[in-house]
Design a protein around this motif. Structure first.
Motif, PDB file in Angstrom:
ATOM      1  N   TRP A  92       0.835  -1.210   0.000  1.00  5.85           N
ATOM      2  CA  TRP A  92       0.000   0.000   0.000  1.00  5.85           C
ATOM      3  C   TRP A  92       0.865   1.254   0.000  1.00  5.85           C
ATOM      4  O   TRP A  92       0.590   2.216  -0.710  1.00  5.85           O
ATOM      5  CB  TRP A  92      -0.923   0.017   1.221  1.00  5.85           C
ATOM      6  CG  TRP A  92      -1.728  -1.220   1.394  1.00  5.85           C
ATOM      7  CD1 TRP A  92      -2.045  -2.139   0.424  1.00  5.85           C
ATOM      8  CD2 TRP A  92      -2.321  -1.698   2.605  1.00  5.85           C
ATOM      9  NE1 TRP A  92      -2.800  -3.158   0.954  1.00  5.85           N
ATOM     10  CE2 TRP A  92      -2.984  -2.919   2.296  1.00  5.85           C
ATOM     11  CE3 TRP A  92      -2.359  -1.232   3.912  1.00  5.85           C
ATOM     12  CZ2 TRP A  92      -3.667  -3.653   3.255  1.00  5.85           C
ATOM     13  CZ3 TRP A  92      -3.044  -1.964   4.873  1.00  5.85           C
ATOM     14  CH2 TRP A  92      -3.683  -3.165   4.550  1.00  5.85           C
ATOM     15  N   VAL A  93       1.912   1.224   0.829  1.00  7.36           N
ATOM     16  CA  VAL A  93       2.799   2.386   0.900  1.00  7.36           C
ATOM     17  C   VAL A  93       3.560   2.564  -0.410  1.00  7.36           C
ATOM     18  O   VAL A  93       3.719   3.692  -0.908  1.00  7.36           O
ATOM     19  CB  VAL A  93       3.768   2.235   2.087  1.00  7.36           C
ATOM     20  CG1 VAL A  93       4.802   3.363   2.068  1.00  7.36           C
ATOM     21  CG2 VAL A  93       3.005   2.236   3.405  1.00  7.36           C
ATOM     22  N   LEU A  94       4.023   1.468  -0.994  1.00  2.78           N
ATOM     23  CA  LEU A  94       4.762   1.562  -2.255  1.00  2.78           C
ATOM     24  C   LEU A  94       3.895   2.131  -3.369  1.00  2.78           C
ATOM     25  O   LEU A  94       4.350   2.979  -4.148  1.00  2.78           O
ATOM     26  CB  LEU A  94       5.292   0.180  -2.648  1.00  2.78           C
ATOM     27  CG  LEU A  94       6.499  -0.332  -1.862  1.00  2.78           C
ATOM     28  CD1 LEU A  94       6.862  -1.748  -2.313  1.00  2.78           C
ATOM     29  CD2 LEU A  94       7.689   0.605  -2.040  1.00  2.78           C
ATOM     30  N   ILE A  95       2.653   1.675  -3.467  1.00  2.00           N
ATOM     31  CA  ILE A  95       1.778   2.202  -4.514  1.00  2.00           C
ATOM     32  C   ILE A  95       1.459   3.673  -4.244  1.00  2.00           C
ATOM     33  O   ILE A  95       1.307   4.473  -5.177  1.00  2.00           O
ATOM     34  CB  ILE A  95       0.479   1.356  -4.626  1.00  2.00           C
ATOM     35  CG1 ILE A  95      -0.193   1.576  -5.990  1.00  2.00           C
ATOM     36  CG2 ILE A  95      -0.503   1.695  -3.525  1.00  2.00           C
ATOM     37  CD1 ILE A  95       0.550   0.980  -7.142  1.00  2.00           C
ATOM     38  N   GLY A  96       1.408   4.048  -2.956  1.00  2.00           N
ATOM     39  CA  GLY A  96       1.204   5.451  -2.619  1.00  2.00           C
ATOM     40  C   GLY A  96       2.401   6.302  -2.995  1.00  2.00           C
ATOM     41  O   GLY A  96       2.252   7.415  -3.519  1.00  2.00           O
ATOM     42  N   VAL A  97       3.606   5.802  -2.750  1.00  2.00           N
ATOM     43  CA  VAL A  97       4.816   6.536  -3.131  1.00  2.00           C
ATOM     44  C   VAL A  97       4.883   6.693  -4.645  1.00  2.00           C
ATOM     45  O   VAL A  97       5.209   7.775  -5.165  1.00  2.00           O
ATOM     46  CB  VAL A  97       6.066   5.808  -2.596  1.00  2.00           C
ATOM     47  CG1 VAL A  97       7.338   6.426  -3.172  1.00  2.00           C
ATOM     48  CG2 VAL A  97       6.100   5.849  -1.075  1.00  2.00           C
ATOM     49  N   ALA A  98       4.588   5.610  -5.364  1.00  2.00           N
ATOM     50  CA  ALA A  98       4.587   5.695  -6.827  1.00  2.00           C
ATOM     51  C   ALA A  98       3.546   6.701  -7.314  1.00  2.00           C
ATOM     52  O   ALA A  98       3.796   7.478  -8.254  1.00  2.00           O
ATOM     53  CB  ALA A  98       4.309   4.316  -7.419  1.00  2.00           C
ATOM     54  N   ALA A  99       2.373   6.709  -6.683  1.00  2.00           N
ATOM     55  CA  ALA A  99       1.338   7.679  -7.060  1.00  2.00           C
ATOM     56  C   ALA A  99       1.776   9.101  -6.742  1.00  2.00           C
ATOM     57  O   ALA A  99       1.473  10.036  -7.492  1.00  2.00           O
ATOM     58  CB  ALA A  99       0.033   7.353  -6.341  1.00  2.00           C
ATOM     59  N   GLY A 100       2.495   9.277  -5.628  1.00  4.41           N
ATOM     60  CA  GLY A 100       3.001  10.602  -5.306  1.00  4.41           C
ATOM     61  C   GLY A 100       4.005  11.092  -6.338  1.00  4.41           C
ATOM     62  O   GLY A 100       3.986  12.263  -6.744  1.00  4.41           O
ATOM     63  N   LEU A 101       4.890  10.199  -6.778  1.00  5.04           N
ATOM     64  CA  LEU A 101       5.842  10.574  -7.829  1.00  5.04           C
ATOM     65  C   LEU A 101       5.122  10.898  -9.134  1.00  5.04           C
ATOM     66  O   LEU A 101       5.480  11.857  -9.838  1.00  5.04           O
ATOM     67  CB  LEU A 101       6.840   9.436  -8.040  1.00  5.04           C
ATOM     68  CG  LEU A 101       7.758   9.114  -6.846  1.00  5.04           C
ATOM     69  CD1 LEU A 101       8.597   7.881  -7.151  1.00  5.04           C
ATOM     70  CD2 LEU A 101       8.652  10.305  -6.514  1.00  5.04           C
ATOM     71  N   LEU A 102       4.102  10.093  -9.459  1.00  3.67           N
ATOM     72  CA  LEU A 102       3.314  10.379 -10.657  1.00  3.67           C
ATOM     73  C   LEU A 102       2.593  11.718 -10.534  1.00  3.67           C
ATOM     74  O   LEU A 102       2.520  12.482 -11.507  1.00  3.67           O
ATOM     75  CB  LEU A 102       2.312   9.251 -10.889  1.00  3.67           C
ATOM     76  CG  LEU A 102       1.361   9.430 -12.079  1.00  3.67           C
ATOM     77  CD1 LEU A 102       2.140   9.504 -13.389  1.00  3.67           C
ATOM     78  CD2 LEU A 102       0.328   8.295 -12.133  1.00  3.67           C
ATOM     79  N   SER A 103       2.072  12.024  -9.361  1.00  4.90           N
ATOM     80  CA  SER A 103       1.379  13.301  -9.145  1.00  4.90           C
ATOM     81  C   SER A 103       2.322  14.473  -9.369  1.00  4.90           C
ATOM     82  O   SER A 103       1.961  15.465 -10.025  1.00  4.90           O
ATOM     83  CB  SER A 103       0.818  13.345  -7.722  1.00  4.90           C
ATOM     84  OG  SER A 103      -0.104  12.308  -7.495  1.00  4.90           O
ATOM     85  N   ALA A 104       3.519  14.372  -8.824  1.00  9.54           N
ATOM     86  CA  ALA A 104       4.496  15.444  -9.018  1.00  9.54           C
ATOM     87  C   ALA A 104       4.866  15.584 -10.486  1.00  9.54           C
ATOM     88  O   ALA A 104       4.986  16.705 -11.012  1.00  9.54           O
ATOM     89  CB  ALA A 104       5.739  15.162  -8.176  1.00  9.54           C
ATOM     90  N   LEU A 105       5.044  14.452 -11.176  1.00 11.30           N
ATOM     91  CA  LEU A 105       5.393  14.501 -12.602  1.00 11.30           C
ATOM     92  C   LEU A 105       4.279  15.125 -13.420  1.00 11.30           C
ATOM     93  O   LEU A 105       4.535  15.975 -14.299  1.00 11.30           O
ATOM     94  CB  LEU A 105       5.684  13.078 -13.092  1.00 11.30           C
ATOM     95  CG  LEU A 105       5.981  12.931 -14.595  1.00 11.30           C
ATOM     96  CD1 LEU A 105       7.227  13.721 -14.971  1.00 11.30           C
ATOM     97  CD2 LEU A 105       6.137  11.464 -14.974  1.00 11.30           C
TER      98      LEU A 105
END
Length: 446
Positions: A92-105
């Protein structure tokens, strides 16, 4: 429109505007709780009954009317889930981190496109045409990237989207969405973020712990939405209400919190507030209680007050204020019972001299019948600041409520000291339980 016709204040007009937006979001998506949370997290910037209750009423009534009209819901039914475990928590945390990176991009892409269009040597009227051209080319590459995209969301939640197709959809949708918004072409935010987040989740699902089909896509949808908009609670409830699945609430909030943490570290503002900031406006997204509303006058006032007697003459007051050892601009005038008669400062002395007052006139005579603005030890600085502003003075005498005697003196500098103390509470770090370490350091310093 209703707010323009009713005699309401600016804050009430804003609340009615947000209430209408919450009702509209509820009608379209069937998500009343998410609509209320969106109002709190993103639109109102406050948590007060005067704003929360009207928004809640509007959203609830809209949901009732939606049900009466037999509008189907939830829009994207999903019954999948995942067993709660530490391995799952890591996912869950990993998918959240990936989503955060995608959001910033995605945020950087949108405003990079906007900056690029502004540098073009053509009139801005042509920008949407160029944006539409890019959207059309993207549609030729991946037709699924066009349109509202609800079919894409349903397909990803059903687990029918393969990784390669999801990757192509993610890339094409991100490009055409960024160019469209950057060119000024009308475009949405919610559905595109869900599609791009879901596509990323479908791509990463093969590398994450086993779960029901569509589970990781759902988490990535919510986390991308919450990270990009800086509204993790809204995204969490939005996903729950869209799917009608409350069993994924914990995984959703974990992923959204992780995405929120990443975007806060990487970006100063969200994709929505960045545009407002570029127009010269500053927005604060953190809820804080005004320290003036929590601090009483007796906590900041000066208790060792230097005052002047009512028997002092006008000449003596002028000499006292201009003496080199006098370090304050104003002083309270008290009688023999320590009752405050008023304040003296250089402008008051000049005003009396210009009015023709004799130099031997006492301050008690000059201040007789004058109205004095007073402060009290138990009142809050919130009201004190209003008194200072209304009286147009920098200091006020503080008197006891029971007998009216002078007990202190307070001014603007004391009020500013409260804010400095609040900042120190957030900045200074001290270990209170050092198990002997802190005590040993203190003894060594002694």
């Amino acid at each position: 429109l209703i707010a323009q016709m009713l005699p309401v204040s600016d804050n009430e007009r804003k609340t009615l505007l947000v209430a209408g937006a919450a009702a509209g979001m509820t009608t379209v998506f069937g998500t009343p709780i998410a609509a209320i949370m969106l109002a709190v997290e993103l639109l109102l910037f406050e948590w007060t009954p005067r704003s929360f209750i009207p928004v809640a009423v509007a959203a609830i009534v809209a949901e009732v009317e939606r049900t009466m009209l037999h509008i189907p819901g939830p829009i994207f039914p999903f019954q999948g889930g995942m067993a709660i475990s530490f391995a799952g928590l890591g996912g869950w945390v990993l998918i959240g981190v990936a989503a955060g990176l995608l959001s910033a991009l995605l945020t950087q892409m949108v405003y990079a496109c906007e900056d690029g269009f502004q540098k073009l040597p053509i009139h801005w009227m042509w920008w949407p045409m160029l944006g539409g051209l890019v959207v059309g080319i993207g549609g030729l590459i991946e037709p699924q990237a066009l349109g509202v995209g609800y079919d894409n969301i349903s397909s990803m939640l059903d687990g029918r989207t393969i990784a390669t197709a999801a990757l192509l959809l993610l890339v094409v949708k991100a490009v055409i969405w960024s160019v469209a918004l950057g060119s000024g072409t009308s475009g949405g935010v919610l559905a595109p973020l869900l599609i791009m987040g879901g596509a990323m989740g479908a791509v990463l699902a093969g590398f994450l712990p086993a779960a029901d089909p569509g589970f990781w896509a759902l988490l990535a949808m919510a986390a991308t939405m919450g990270g990009t908009m800086r509204a993790p609670l809204t995204a969490t409830f939005f996903a729950v209400e869209l799917t009608g699945n409350t069993h994924v609430l914990v995984p959703l909030i974990a992923a959204c919190a992780a995405a929120h943490a990443v975007t806060v570290l990487l970006m100063k503002r969200s994709i929505l507030t960045e545009k407002i900031a570029r127009r010269g406006h500053h927005l604060v997204r953190e809820y804080r209680v005004d320290p003036f509303a929590l601090t009483r006058v007796h906590e900041v006032m000066t208790t060792q007050v230097q005052s002047v007697p009512a028997t002092m003459t006008l000449h003596g007051a002028a000499a006292f204020l201009t003496a080199p050892e006098t370090r304050h601009p104003s002083f309270p005038v008290i009688d023999g019972n320590r009752q405050v008669l008023g304040l003296i400062d250089p402008p008051a002395i000049l005003r009396w001299r210009r009015a023709g007052k004799h130099r031997t006139t006492t301050l008690g005579e000059l201040l007789a019948g004058s109205k004095v603005t007073l402060a009290y030890p138990d009142e809050y600085l919130e009201g004190l600041s209003d008194k200072l502003l209304m009286a147009n003075v920098s200091h006020l005498p503080v008197v006891a409520r029971d007998d009216g005697t002078l007990v202190g003196y307070v001014g603007w500098k004391d009020l500013m000291r409260v804010r400095s103390r609040k900042q120190a509470e957030e900045r200074d770090r001290t270990a209170l339980l050092g198990f002997g370490t802190r005590r040993g350091k203190q003894e060594g310093a002694a």
